[in-house]
Motif scaffolding. Structure first.
Motif, PDB file in Angstrom:
ATOM      1  N   GLN A 121      49.000 -29.233 -27.141  1.00 47.34           N
ATOM      2  CA  GLN A 121      50.362 -29.703 -27.375  1.00 47.34           C
ATOM      3  C   GLN A 121      51.254 -28.529 -27.768  1.00 47.34           C
ATOM      4  O   GLN A 121      50.794 -27.521 -28.302  1.00 47.34           O
ATOM      5  N   ILE A 122      52.558 -28.686 -27.494  1.00 50.61           N
ATOM      6  CA  ILE A 122      53.565 -27.705 -27.893  1.00 50.61           C
ATOM      7  C   ILE A 122      54.141 -28.152 -29.228  1.00 50.61           C
ATOM      8  O   ILE A 122      54.643 -29.267 -29.355  1.00 50.61           O
ATOM      9  N   LEU A 123      54.078 -27.285 -30.228  1.00 50.63           N
ATOM     10  CA  LEU A 123      54.554 -27.620 -31.571  1.00 50.63           C
ATOM     11  C   LEU A 123      55.644 -26.648 -31.980  1.00 50.63           C
ATOM     12  O   LEU A 123      55.567 -25.451 -31.689  1.00 50.63           O
ATOM     13  N   THR A 124      56.638 -27.156 -32.669  1.00 47.10           N
ATOM     14  CA  THR A 124      57.713 -26.306 -33.160  1.00 47.10           C
ATOM     15  C   THR A 124      58.380 -26.972 -34.342  1.00 47.10           C
ATOM     16  O   THR A 124      58.496 -28.195 -34.399  1.00 47.10           O
ATOM     17  N   SER A 183      63.116 -20.144 -20.796  1.00 40.57           N
ATOM     18  CA  SER A 183      62.912 -20.144 -22.246  1.00 40.57           C
ATOM     19  C   SER A 183      61.826 -21.121 -22.689  1.00 40.57           C
ATOM     20  O   SER A 183      61.276 -20.981 -23.785  1.00 40.57           O
ATOM     21  N   GLU A 184      61.485 -22.105 -21.849  1.00 42.47           N
ATOM     22  CA  GLU A 184      60.385 -23.025 -22.159  1.00 42.47           C
ATOM     23  C   GLU A 184      59.091 -22.266 -22.424  1.00 42.47           C
ATOM     24  O   GLU A 184      58.264 -22.689 -23.245  1.00 42.47           O
ATOM     25  N   TYR A 185      58.919 -21.126 -21.763  1.00 45.29           N
ATOM     26  CA  TYR A 185      57.651 -20.408 -21.836  1.00 45.29           C
ATOM     27  C   TYR A 185      57.556 -19.444 -23.015  1.00 45.29           C
ATOM     28  O   TYR A 185      56.543 -18.757 -23.159  1.00 45.29           O
ATOM     29  N   LEU A 186      58.580 -19.429 -23.865  1.00 44.13           N
ATOM     30  CA  LEU A 186      58.433 -18.712 -25.130  1.00 44.13           C
ATOM     31  C   LEU A 186      57.387 -19.390 -26.006  1.00 44.13           C
ATOM     32  O   LEU A 186      56.658 -18.727 -26.742  1.00 44.13           O
ATOM     33  N   LYS A 187      57.319 -20.723 -25.924  1.00 42.48           N
ATOM     34  CA  LYS A 187      56.366 -21.473 -26.745  1.00 42.48           C
ATOM     35  C   LYS A 187      55.044 -21.627 -26.006  1.00 42.48           C
ATOM     36  O   LYS A 187      54.998 -22.067 -24.857  1.00 42.48           O
ATOM     37  N   LEU A 188      53.953 -21.256 -26.686  1.00 39.20           N
ATOM     38  CA  LEU A 188      52.608 -21.446 -26.157  1.00 39.20           C
ATOM     39  C   LEU A 188      52.004 -22.731 -26.725  1.00 39.20           C
ATOM     40  O   LEU A 188      52.371 -23.170 -27.809  1.00 39.20           O
ATOM     41  N   PRO A 189      51.054 -23.322 -26.020  1.00 35.15           N
ATOM     42  CA  PRO A 189      50.432 -24.554 -26.521  1.00 35.15           C
ATOM     43  C   PRO A 189      49.405 -24.283 -27.613  1.00 35.15           C
ATOM     44  O   PRO A 189      48.888 -23.174 -27.752  1.00 35.15           O
ATOM     45  N   ASN A 190      49.130 -25.335 -28.381  1.00 37.05           N
ATOM     46  CA  ASN A 190      48.109 -25.315 -29.416  1.00 37.05           C
ATOM     47  C   ASN A 190      47.025 -26.333 -29.067  1.00 37.05           C
ATOM     48  O   ASN A 190      47.330 -27.443 -28.627  1.00 37.05           O
ATOM     49  N   ASP A 191      45.767 -25.971 -29.263  1.00 42.35           N
ATOM     50  CA  ASP A 191      44.670 -26.941 -29.198  1.00 42.35           C
ATOM     51  C   ASP A 191      44.487 -27.464 -30.610  1.00 42.35           C
ATOM     52  O   ASP A 191      43.863 -26.807 -31.455  1.00 42.35           O
ATOM     53  N   ALA A 192      45.046 -28.649 -30.888  1.00 38.20           N
ATOM     54  CA  ALA A 192      45.233 -29.052 -32.277  1.00 38.20           C
ATOM     55  C   ALA A 192      45.113 -30.559 -32.450  1.00 38.20           C
ATOM     56  O   ALA A 192      45.162 -31.338 -31.489  1.00 38.20           O
ATOM     57  N   VAL A 193      44.999 -30.940 -33.720  1.00 38.44           N
ATOM     58  CA  VAL A 193      45.133 -32.322 -34.156  1.00 38.44           C
ATOM     59  C   VAL A 193      46.347 -32.384 -35.075  1.00 38.44           C
ATOM     60  O   VAL A 193      46.402 -31.660 -36.072  1.00 38.44           O
ATOM     61  N   LYS A 194      47.298 -33.228 -34.726  1.00 43.07           N
ATOM     62  CA  LYS A 194      48.493 -33.391 -35.547  1.00 43.07           C
ATOM     63  C   LYS A 194      48.559 -34.821 -36.061  1.00 43.07           C
ATOM     64  O   LYS A 194      48.506 -35.772 -35.280  1.00 43.07           O
ATOM     65  N   VAL A 195      48.682 -34.970 -37.375  1.00 44.22           N
ATOM     66  CA  VAL A 195      48.813 -36.277 -38.012  1.00 44.22           C
ATOM     67  C   VAL A 195      50.184 -36.340 -38.668  1.00 44.22           C
ATOM     68  O   VAL A 195      50.535 -35.468 -39.476  1.00 44.22           O
ATOM     69  N   SER A 196      50.965 -37.362 -38.310  1.00 46.37           N
ATOM     70  CA  SER A 196      52.298 -37.556 -38.887  1.00 46.37           C
ATOM     71  C   SER A 196      52.298 -38.842 -39.700  1.00 46.37           C
ATOM     72  O   SER A 196      51.863 -39.897 -39.217  1.00 46.37           O
ATOM     73  N   LEU A 197      52.764 -38.731 -40.943  1.00 40.78           N
ATOM     74  CA  LEU A 197      52.821 -39.873 -41.859  1.00 40.78           C
ATOM     75  C   LEU A 197      54.272 -40.111 -42.246  1.00 40.78           C
ATOM     76  O   LEU A 197      54.984 -39.171 -42.622  1.00 40.78           O
TER      77      LEU A 197
END
Length: 421
Positions: A116-119, A145-159
């Motif tokens: 996922q892309i996170l910012t 400019s989309e390619y300035l951000k690299l993806p993360n292999d991650a788990v994101k939890v939003s509360l």
């Protein structure tokens, strides 16, 4: 344990879509409650100077992107991948941008698992609390400019709560930024005491051990009236290699903790923002190791507003303050950094011809380093599907060893044609 192999996943995940006949695509998407978007982009760039360490062509790519989104009962699936024919690197490569599952097990909880892309943060092309990976090579050679951000292999939890909201991000294996290593952009090499490029490619020690090389990130945020407030925490490593292993002759990623805050609010007809962060360089807390980057404080203040119809402007001030500067100065070599690095930015954006033409001007200037960087970009919508882009990247500096000054030989212009669908 390494990042997921892009080539395998792009073929497997998009095979049902790519194998579907064109006339049956709309029916397939409707039956599966899915959406498919994408684009084809042809882009080329050339250097303006005679850099002996790099190819004359700075950019030459044909890119196809597919973006598939599918709704679920309590979530969604998103897949986004590129296939790139790169004439400068002389290769065809797949790039898996996103492959994740979003699920809401509870009304106040979202969980996103996968690439996922996170910012986050408030800066405009300046980052303090956004410690997610960037691609600085793409930024300097004219990719979108989309390619300035690299993806993360991650788990994101939003509360989500009435008092405040919380984002928690866990990255099992460290995701580094793409740094300037000499393969596409020449740079200042302190070991050689000169500008280098393809003649001296910088290599690094990858951090790919689980769980020793995991990253942990958190954000607590809420609105107080019209103000957006946030607090941040990061535990992991410097995102670019800010250390050197002298025995192996390789760059390393020292350990890093970061603590920060930000605020954003409307004022005087525009939007103001403040952001601050403390970078705790855990492997060199006393600042005595010249081969590791010191701890530092960072500060950002910005303001943006509409100056006239379809014309916006924004300014920022950014500061890096190195801790333990006396220890650094006594142990460092000939090319010393300043204790305080000041940086100003100015963005001007104008829309013309019924908003079909975009003209964008963005400049960085550092009075302490006496260097700067100008980004020019224009885009014109020929039709709803076709867009043409022309732009350039221009660097200046009084000395070769400052951040922007080292890139003076990398001035380039580029043009691109994009077809969206």
């Amino acid at each position: 344990m390494k990042r997921l192999p892009s080539s395998v996943f792009i073929l497997v995940l998009f095979f049902p879509v790519l194998s579907c006949p064109a006339k049956g695509m709309e029916q397939w998407l409707s039956e599966h409650e899915a959406e498919l978007h994408g684009f084809a982009d042809m882009r080329a760039g050339v250097r303006l100077g005679d850099d002996p360490h790099e190819k004359e062509a700075s950019l030459g790519e044909l890119r196809l992107q597919l973006d598939l989104f599918k709704y679920l009962d309590r979530g969604s699936i998103k897949l986004k991948g590129d296939v790139v024919a790169d004439t400068v690197a002389e290769e065809v490569r797949p790039e898996l941008r996103e492959a994740n599952l979003l699920y809401s097990p509870l009304d106040f909880m979202d969980v996103r698992l996968g690439r996922q892309i996170l910012t986050w943060g408030t800066g405009d092309l300046l980052f303090i609390n956004d410690l997610f990976p960037k691609d600085w090579e793409s930024f300097f050679i004219g990719r979108d400019s989309e390619y300035l951000k690299l993806p993360n292999d991650a788990v994101k939890v939003s509360l989500f709560f009435d008092l405040a909201n919380i984002d928690l991000v866990y990255v099992p294996i460290f995701n580094a930024s793409t740094y300037i290593d000499g393969s596409r952009v020449s740079y200042w090499n302190p070991l050689l005491g000169r500008i280098a490029g393809n003649d001296f490619i910088l290599n690094d020690h990858e951090r790919n051990s689980f769980p020793d090389d995991s990253e942990y990130t958190a954000r607590l945020y809420r609105n107080i009236g019209s103000m957006e407030m946030a607090f941040y925490f990061y535990s992991g490593f410097w995102k670019t290699p800010e250390g050197l292993d002298p025995v192996a002759g390789r760059l390393i990623y020292p350990k890093l903790n970061e603590y920060g805050t930000s605020a954003r609010w409307p004022v005087w007809g525009g939007i103001a923002n403040l952001e601050a962060g403390y970078y705790d360089s855990r492997d060199d807390r006393d600042g005595g190791d010249p081969l590791l980057r010191n701890s530092e404080w960072r500060l950002l203040a910005g303001y943006e507003r509409e100056l006239a119809r379809d014309f916006t402007g924004g300014m920022q001030y950014y500061l890096e303050w190195m801790e333990d500067y006396d220890a650094y100065r006594s142990s460092a070599g000939q090319y010393l950094k300043d204790e305080y690095r000041h940086l100003f930015t100015l963005r001007l954006t104008k829309l013309l011809f019924r908003q079909n033409l975009l003209l964008a001007f963005f400049v960085y200037y550092s009075p302490s380093d006496e260097d700067g960087y100008l980004r020019l970009n224009s885009q014109y919508k020929l039709t709803d599907q076709w867009t043409i882009a022309v732009g350039g990247n221009f660097f200046s500096g009084n000395t070769d060893h400052t951040f922007f000054g080292q890139f003076e030989e990398n001035d380039n212009v580029y043009a691109g044609l994009t077809r969206t669908f």
